[in-house]
Design a protein around this motif. Structure first.
Motif, PDB file in Angstrom:
ATOM      1  N   PRO A   1      27.406 -26.275  14.986  1.00 39.77           N
ATOM      2  CA  PRO A   1      26.200 -26.246  14.224  1.00 39.77           C
ATOM      3  C   PRO A   1      26.316 -25.203  13.052  1.00 39.77           C
ATOM      4  CG  PRO A   1      26.037 -25.025  16.011  1.00 39.77           C
ATOM      5  CD  PRO A   1      27.466 -25.532  16.295  1.00 39.77           C
ATOM      6  N   SER A   2      25.162 -25.086  12.090  1.00 40.17           N
ATOM      7  CA  SER A   2      25.108 -23.995  11.165  1.00 40.17           C
ATOM      8  C   SER A   2      23.850 -23.609  11.562  1.00 40.17           C
ATOM      9  CB  SER A   2      25.038 -24.733   9.698  1.00 40.17           C
ATOM     10  OG  SER A   2      26.120 -25.075   9.256  1.00 40.17           O
ATOM     11  N   MET A   3      23.426 -22.299  11.184  1.00 40.54           N
ATOM     12  CA  MET A   3      22.260 -21.270  11.410  1.00 40.54           C
ATOM     13  C   MET A   3      21.830 -20.497  10.598  1.00 40.54           C
ATOM     14  SD  MET A   3      22.057 -19.191  15.154  1.00 40.54           S
ATOM     15  CE  MET A   3      23.693 -18.455  14.835  1.00 40.54           C
ATOM     16  N   ALA A   4      20.613 -20.177  10.424  1.00 40.27           N
ATOM     17  CA  ALA A   4      19.853 -19.254   9.281  1.00 40.27           C
ATOM     18  C   ALA A   4      18.634 -18.611  10.065  1.00 40.27           C
ATOM     19  CB  ALA A   4      19.538 -20.025   8.310  1.00 40.27           C
ATOM     20  N   GLY A   5      18.500 -17.263   9.542  1.00 40.85           N
ATOM     21  CA  GLY A   5      17.297 -16.914  10.226  1.00 40.85           C
ATOM     22  C   GLY A   5      16.010 -17.449   9.944  1.00 40.85           C
TER      23      GLY A   5
ATOM     24  N   ALA B   1      10.067 -16.879   6.566  1.00 38.30           N
ATOM     25  CA  ALA B   1       9.100 -16.014   6.424  1.00 38.30           C
ATOM     26  C   ALA B   1       7.965 -16.566   7.084  1.00 38.30           C
ATOM     27  CB  ALA B   1       8.824 -15.656   5.076  1.00 38.30           C
ATOM     28  N   ASP B   2       7.038 -15.597   8.000  1.00 45.22           N
ATOM     29  CA  ASP B   2       5.824 -15.905   9.045  1.00 45.22           C
ATOM     30  C   ASP B   2       4.889 -15.178   8.207  1.00 45.22           C
ATOM     31  OD1 ASP B   2       3.975 -16.580  10.564  1.00 45.22           O
ATOM     32  OD2 ASP B   2       5.099 -16.547  12.505  1.00 45.22           O
ATOM     33  N   PRO B   3       3.888 -15.530   7.607  1.00 43.34           N
ATOM     34  CA  PRO B   3       2.806 -14.570   7.026  1.00 43.34           C
ATOM     35  C   PRO B   3       2.184 -14.057   7.902  1.00 43.34           C
ATOM     36  CG  PRO B   3       2.451 -17.049   6.596  1.00 43.34           C
ATOM     37  CD  PRO B   3       3.662 -16.862   7.317  1.00 43.34           C
ATOM     38  N   ILE B   4       1.888 -14.550   9.497  1.00 47.76           N
ATOM     39  CA  ILE B   4       1.244 -13.965  10.157  1.00 47.76           C
ATOM     40  C   ILE B   4       1.835 -13.136  11.328  1.00 47.76           C
ATOM     41  CG2 ILE B   4      -0.716 -15.277   9.933  1.00 47.76           C
ATOM     42  CD1 ILE B   4       0.181 -16.998  12.370  1.00 47.76           C
ATOM     43  N   ALA B   5       3.323 -13.107  11.064  1.00 49.98           N
ATOM     44  CA  ALA B   5       4.055 -12.379  11.967  1.00 49.98           C
ATOM     45  C   ALA B   5       3.846 -10.905  12.222  1.00 49.98           C
ATOM     46  CB  ALA B   5       5.529 -12.613  11.935  1.00 49.98           C
TER      47      ALA B   5
ATOM     48  N   LYS C   1      11.626 -14.086  15.430  1.00 52.38           N
ATOM     49  CA  LYS C   1      11.767 -15.433  15.927  1.00 52.38           C
ATOM     50  C   LYS C   1      13.284 -15.636  15.926  1.00 52.38           C
ATOM     51  CE  LYS C   1       7.217 -16.668  14.560  1.00 52.38           C
ATOM     52  NZ  LYS C   1       6.460 -16.110  15.724  1.00 52.38           N
ATOM     53  N   PRO C   2      13.439 -16.730  16.853  1.00 54.11           N
ATOM     54  CA  PRO C   2      14.847 -17.300  16.774  1.00 54.11           C
ATOM     55  C   PRO C   2      15.054 -18.041  15.669  1.00 54.11           C
ATOM     56  CG  PRO C   2      13.533 -18.231  18.810  1.00 54.11           C
ATOM     57  CD  PRO C   2      12.712 -17.444  17.794  1.00 54.11           C
ATOM     58  N   PRO C   3      16.603 -18.143  15.351  1.00 51.52           N
ATOM     59  CA  PRO C   3      17.067 -18.911  14.135  1.00 51.52           C
ATOM     60  C   PRO C   3      16.871 -20.250  14.177  1.00 51.52           C
ATOM     61  CG  PRO C   3      18.770 -18.241  15.575  1.00 51.52           C
ATOM     62  CD  PRO C   3      17.648 -17.577  16.293  1.00 51.52           C
ATOM     63  N   MET C   4      17.132 -20.885  12.990  1.00 52.54           N
ATOM     64  CA  MET C   4      16.822 -22.522  12.735  1.00 52.54           C
ATOM     65  C   MET C   4      18.253 -22.701  13.108  1.00 52.54           C
ATOM     66  SD  MET C   4      14.102 -22.699   9.866  1.00 52.54           S
ATOM     67  CE  MET C   4      14.939 -21.275   9.023  1.00 52.54           C
ATOM     68  N   VAL C   5      18.592 -23.713  13.704  1.00 54.67           N
ATOM     69  CA  VAL C   5      19.855 -24.308  13.807  1.00 54.67           C
ATOM     70  C   VAL C   5      19.959 -25.751  13.179  1.00 54.67           C
ATOM     71  CG1 VAL C   5      21.735 -24.906  15.405  1.00 54.67           C
ATOM     72  CG2 VAL C   5      20.289 -23.181  15.828  1.00 54.67           C
ATOM     73  N   VAL C   6      21.010 -26.170  12.501  1.00 60.74           N
ATOM     74  CA  VAL C   6      21.250 -27.529  11.666  1.00 60.74           C
ATOM     75  C   VAL C   6      22.416 -27.965  12.388  1.00 60.74           C
ATOM     76  CG1 VAL C   6      21.373 -28.740   9.493  1.00 60.74           C
ATOM     77  CG2 VAL C   6      19.956 -26.501   9.701  1.00 60.74           C
ATOM     78  N   TYR C   7      22.256 -29.282  12.531  1.00 64.86           N
ATOM     79  CA  TYR C   7      23.531 -29.818  13.177  1.00 64.86           C
ATOM     80  C   TYR C   7      23.611 -31.481  12.751  1.00 64.86           C
ATOM     81  CZ  TYR C   7      20.240 -31.293  16.614  1.00 64.86           C
ATOM     82  OH  TYR C   7      19.115 -32.049  17.451  1.00 64.86           O
TER      83      TYR C   7
END
Length: 168
Positions: A122-126, A129-133, A139-145
Motif C-alpha cells: 500500500p501507500s500512505m499519507a498523514g 487537515a481537520d478544522p475541528i481537531a 488521526k490515523p493515516p490514510m491508506v491507498v491500495y
C-alpha cells in the motif's frame, strides 16, 4: 548493512530520518534511522519483524511485521506509521511505532484494516487537515491500495472507517 529487493519507504519524524524496507530475498521488515543522514556511521538498522507491545497498551501481543512487498511509512505527531501487505495473505496491516532511543522502537498501535485486501504494497499519507481537531489529537493515516481481486484503486480513511472508497 541494508539490502532489499523492493523499493524502500522514507519519512522524517522529529530530528530523525527513517527508512522502512523489506529484506533481500526474505519477508523480514527493517527500519533504519539516523539524526545525521549524511554520516554513514550514524545509521541504526533493526529487524522489526517482532516488536513487543507497550505495557498498558490495548495491544497485548507483539506485532508481527513481515511482508512480501514494499511497506509504506509516514510520520504523524511523533509516531511512525507503517502499513504493509500481510505475509502470505492479502490483508493490509498498520502499525504505529515510537522510537524510544536510536534504533529501539516500541509498539503503540497494531491491527488489520477492515475490508482492505491487496496484491501489492500500500501507500500512505498523514490525515487531511481537520478544522475541528484539537491540538495534539492524532488521526490515523490514510491508506491507498490496489484491490486484491480487481485492479481498482481504493482509499481507506478514518473518515470512512466502515467502508473503503473505490476511486472512479
Amino acid at each position: 548493512d541494508a539490502f532489499t529487493d523492493s523499493s524502500p519507504a522514507v519519512a522524517a519524524c522529529g530530528d530523525r530520518l527513517h527508512i522502512a524496507f523489506k529484506g533481500l530475498d526474505n519477508d523480514h521488515s527493517y527500519l533504519a534511522s539516523s539524526s545525521d543522514p549524511g554520516d554513514e556511521s550514524s545509521w541504526h538498522v533493526v529487524d522489526v519483524d517482532t516488536i513487543p507491545s507497550v505495557p498498558g497498551s490495548p495491544d497485548d501481543e507483539p506485532a508481527i511485521i513481515c511482508t512480501s512487498h514494499t511497506p509504506a511509512l509516514t510520520a504523524i505527531n511523533g509516531h511512525l506509521w507503517l502499513a504493509f501487505k500481510g505475509h502470505n495473505n492479502p490483508s493490509i496491516w498498520i502499525v504505529a511505532l515510537r522510537e524510544r532511543a536510536a534504533g529501539i522502537y516500541e509498539l503503540r498501535r497494531y491491527g488489520r484494516l477492515n475490508h482492505a485486501e491487496t496484491r501489492r504494497g500500500p501507500s500512505m499519507a498523514g490525515p487531511t487537515a481537520d478544522p475541528i481537531a484539537h491540538v495534539g489529537v492524532s488521526k490515523p493515516p490514510m491508506v491507498v491500495y490496489r484491490g486484491n481481486s480487481d485492479p481498482s484503486v481504493w482509499l481507506h480513511s478514518y473518515m470512512h472507517s466502515d467502508h473503503d472508497l473505490r476511486l472512479s
